[in-house]
Design a protein around this motif. Structure first.
Motif, PDB file in Angstrom:
ATOM      1  N   GLY A   1     -81.397   6.502  16.019  1.00 49.15           N
ATOM      2  CA  GLY A   1     -80.950   6.267  17.385  1.00 49.15           C
ATOM      3  C   GLY A   1     -82.005   5.693  18.307  1.00 49.15           C
ATOM      4  N   GLU A   2     -83.210   6.213  18.255  1.00 48.63           N
ATOM      5  CA  GLU A   2     -84.259   5.771  19.185  1.00 48.63           C
ATOM      6  C   GLU A   2     -84.671   4.328  18.928  1.00 48.63           C
ATOM      7  OE1 GLU A   2     -87.601   8.327  19.373  1.00 48.63           O
ATOM      8  OE2 GLU A   2     -86.449  10.098  20.004  1.00 48.63           O
ATOM      9  N   ALA A   3     -84.618   3.885  17.678  1.00 51.53           N
ATOM     10  CA  ALA A   3     -85.065   2.526  17.343  1.00 51.53           C
ATOM     11  C   ALA A   3     -83.947   1.492  17.446  1.00 51.53           C
ATOM     12  CB  ALA A   3     -85.650   2.510  15.930  1.00 51.53           C
ATOM     13  N   ALA A   4     -82.715   1.931  17.624  1.00 53.32           N
ATOM     14  CA  ALA A   4     -81.573   1.008  17.624  1.00 53.32           C
ATOM     15  C   ALA A   4     -81.498   0.236  18.938  1.00 53.32           C
ATOM     16  CB  ALA A   4     -80.273   1.770  17.397  1.00 53.32           C
ATOM     17  N   ASP A   5     -80.974  -0.976  18.886  1.00 53.62           N
ATOM     18  CA  ASP A   5     -80.744  -1.731  20.117  1.00 53.62           C
ATOM     19  C   ASP A   5     -79.568  -1.110  20.866  1.00 53.62           C
ATOM     20  OD1 ASP A   5     -78.109  -3.358  19.474  1.00 53.62           O
ATOM     21  OD2 ASP A   5     -79.399  -3.547  17.718  1.00 53.62           O
ATOM     22  N   ASP A   6     -79.449  -1.460  22.141  1.00 54.04           N
ATOM     23  CA  ASP A   6     -78.452  -0.809  22.990  1.00 54.04           C
ATOM     24  C   ASP A   6     -77.026  -1.010  22.486  1.00 54.04           C
ATOM     25  OD1 ASP A   6     -80.469   0.088  24.573  1.00 54.04           O
ATOM     26  OD2 ASP A   6     -80.096  -1.282  26.253  1.00 54.04           O
ATOM     27  N   ALA A   7     -76.726  -2.212  22.017  1.00 56.33           N
ATOM     28  CA  ALA A   7     -75.360  -2.495  21.563  1.00 56.33           C
ATOM     29  C   ALA A   7     -74.992  -1.639  20.352  1.00 56.33           C
ATOM     30  CB  ALA A   7     -75.204  -3.976  21.238  1.00 56.33           C
ATOM     31  N   THR A   8     -75.919  -1.527  19.398  1.00 55.52           N
ATOM     32  CA  THR A   8     -75.659  -0.728  18.198  1.00 55.52           C
ATOM     33  C   THR A   8     -75.552   0.749  18.555  1.00 55.52           C
ATOM     34  OG1 THR A   8     -76.841  -2.332  16.828  1.00 55.52           O
ATOM     35  CG2 THR A   8     -76.491  -0.130  15.892  1.00 55.52           C
ATOM     36  N   LEU A   9     -76.431   1.214  19.432  1.00 53.20           N
ATOM     37  CA  LEU A   9     -76.396   2.610  19.855  1.00 53.20           C
ATOM     38  C   LEU A   9     -75.103   2.923  20.593  1.00 53.20           C
ATOM     39  CD1 LEU A   9     -77.738   5.357  20.117  1.00 53.20           C
ATOM     40  CD2 LEU A   9     -78.953   4.507  22.143  1.00 53.20           C
ATOM     41  N   LEU A  10     -74.683   2.010  21.449  1.00 50.77           N
ATOM     42  CA  LEU A  10     -73.433   2.219  22.186  1.00 50.77           C
ATOM     43  C   LEU A  10     -72.259   2.309  21.216  1.00 50.77           C
ATOM     44  CD1 LEU A  10     -71.945   2.405  24.890  1.00 50.77           C
ATOM     45  CD2 LEU A  10     -71.817  -0.098  24.904  1.00 50.77           C
ATOM     46  N   GLY A  11     -72.248   1.451  20.205  1.00 48.98           N
ATOM     47  CA  GLY A  11     -71.176   1.500  19.215  1.00 48.98           C
ATOM     48  C   GLY A  11     -71.164   2.805  18.446  1.00 48.98           C
ATOM     49  N   ALA A  12     -72.351   3.305  18.111  1.00 48.55           N
ATOM     50  CA  ALA A  12     -72.439   4.563  17.370  1.00 48.55           C
ATOM     51  C   ALA A  12     -71.994   5.745  18.225  1.00 48.55           C
ATOM     52  CB  ALA A  12     -73.867   4.771  16.875  1.00 48.55           C
ATOM     53  N   LEU A  13     -72.419   5.768  19.475  1.00 48.83           N
ATOM     54  CA  LEU A  13     -72.020   6.858  20.371  1.00 48.83           C
ATOM     55  C   LEU A  13     -70.512   6.840  20.622  1.00 48.83           C
ATOM     56  CD1 LEU A  13     -74.934   6.685  22.984  1.00 48.83           C
ATOM     57  CD2 LEU A  13     -74.589   8.452  21.239  1.00 48.83           C
TER      58      LEU A  13
ATOM     59  N   LEU B   1     -78.638   2.356  11.715  1.00 51.74           N
ATOM     60  CA  LEU B   1     -77.521   2.946  12.436  1.00 51.74           C
ATOM     61  C   LEU B   1     -76.238   2.152  12.244  1.00 51.74           C
ATOM     62  CD1 LEU B   1     -76.660   5.210  14.316  1.00 51.74           C
ATOM     63  CD2 LEU B   1     -77.398   3.814  16.257  1.00 51.74           C
ATOM     64  N   ALA B   2     -76.341   0.828  12.198  1.00 48.47           N
ATOM     65  CA  ALA B   2     -75.151  -0.008  12.033  1.00 48.47           C
ATOM     66  C   ALA B   2     -74.468   0.276  10.699  1.00 48.47           C
ATOM     67  CB  ALA B   2     -75.522  -1.486  12.136  1.00 48.47           C
TER      68      ALA B   2
END
Length: 228
Positions: A187-199, A155-156
């Motif tokens: 998305g499901e496997a990403a850590d919260d920080a990376t997911l937050l950045g993507a969203l 995701l990053a």
């Protein structure tokens, strides 16, 4: 066979050339109003017997002539130029401040507009009412890794790839597709920080694309993730 003209010997030529972009203008009033709002000075204005405008800002000039018949500014393929500078942030701040003063806002969608700027960016674009693009680029801009940085994955890396489409291609629609695919895949496997950045990145693209429904849905996901 035609001969190639001979240039003067190198030691007799003074390297003081200057190139001034000549861009198409669809509306004199709209062009002058926008560039004045940015803070440009109009140094020459003629509409008869033909159209010619000259504008300047700091150390560079932009000139305008009659647009070709049938030019569609919404395609944003009218013309453009690169403006190489030591640092891009001061230009973006100056333009944004001038636009707020003149228009009460900084237009970020449609025509005319100025693209968003984040700390660390090495370029931004001004798009004028005729669909011309002035791209301000930092002289020591690093090479771009298309597809996203090889130092990232999942995701990053997709977020970095979407950034490249936005900042270097002005292609919000493709950035949206890149992020949508990556969020479904990683998305499901990403850590919260990376997911937050993507969203957050996807929400910004939704706003740029004038898609409030998607922006609201993403804002809800961002709030829920932050509340965990």
């Amino acid at each position: 066979m035609p001969r190639t003209p001979e240039l003067p010997a190198a030691d007799t030529v003074t390297p003081n050339e200057a190139t001034v972009p000549l861009l198409p203008c669809l509306s004199v009033d709209d062009t002058l109003a926008f560039y004045r709002a940015l803070g440009f000075e109009v140094t020459y204005e003629m509409t008869r017997p033909y159209l010619y405008l000259a504008l300047s800002f700091s150390g560079f000039e932009v000139h305008f002539g009659t647009a070709p018949e049938g030019l569609d500014p919404t395609r944003e393929t009218s013309g453009g130029c690169l403006v190489l500078v030591d640092a891009v942030a001061p230009y973006h701040r100056a333009f944004s401040s001038s636009l707020r003063t003149a228009l009460g806002r900084v237009p970020g969608r449609g025509l005319p507009r100025i693209t968003r700027f984040r700390e660390g960016q090495s370029r931004f674009t001004v798009v004028d009412p005729s669909g011309n693009s002035l791209i301000f680029i930092q002289r020591d801009e690093p090479d771009v890794e298309y597809g996203g940085s090889s130092g990232l994955d999942g995701l990053a890396r997709a977020v970095d790839n979407a950034r490249i489409f936005r900042e270097f291609k002005n292609d919000d629609a493709t950035a949206a597709r890149v992020l949508d695919v990556a969020l479904r895949r990683f998305g499901e496997a990403a850590d919260d920080a990376t997911l937050l950045g993507a969203l957050t990145a996807r929400a910004e693209v939704a706003i740029a694309l004038d898609d409030p429904a998607t922006a609201d849905e993403l804002a809800g996901r961002i709030r829920a993730l932050r509340a965990q």
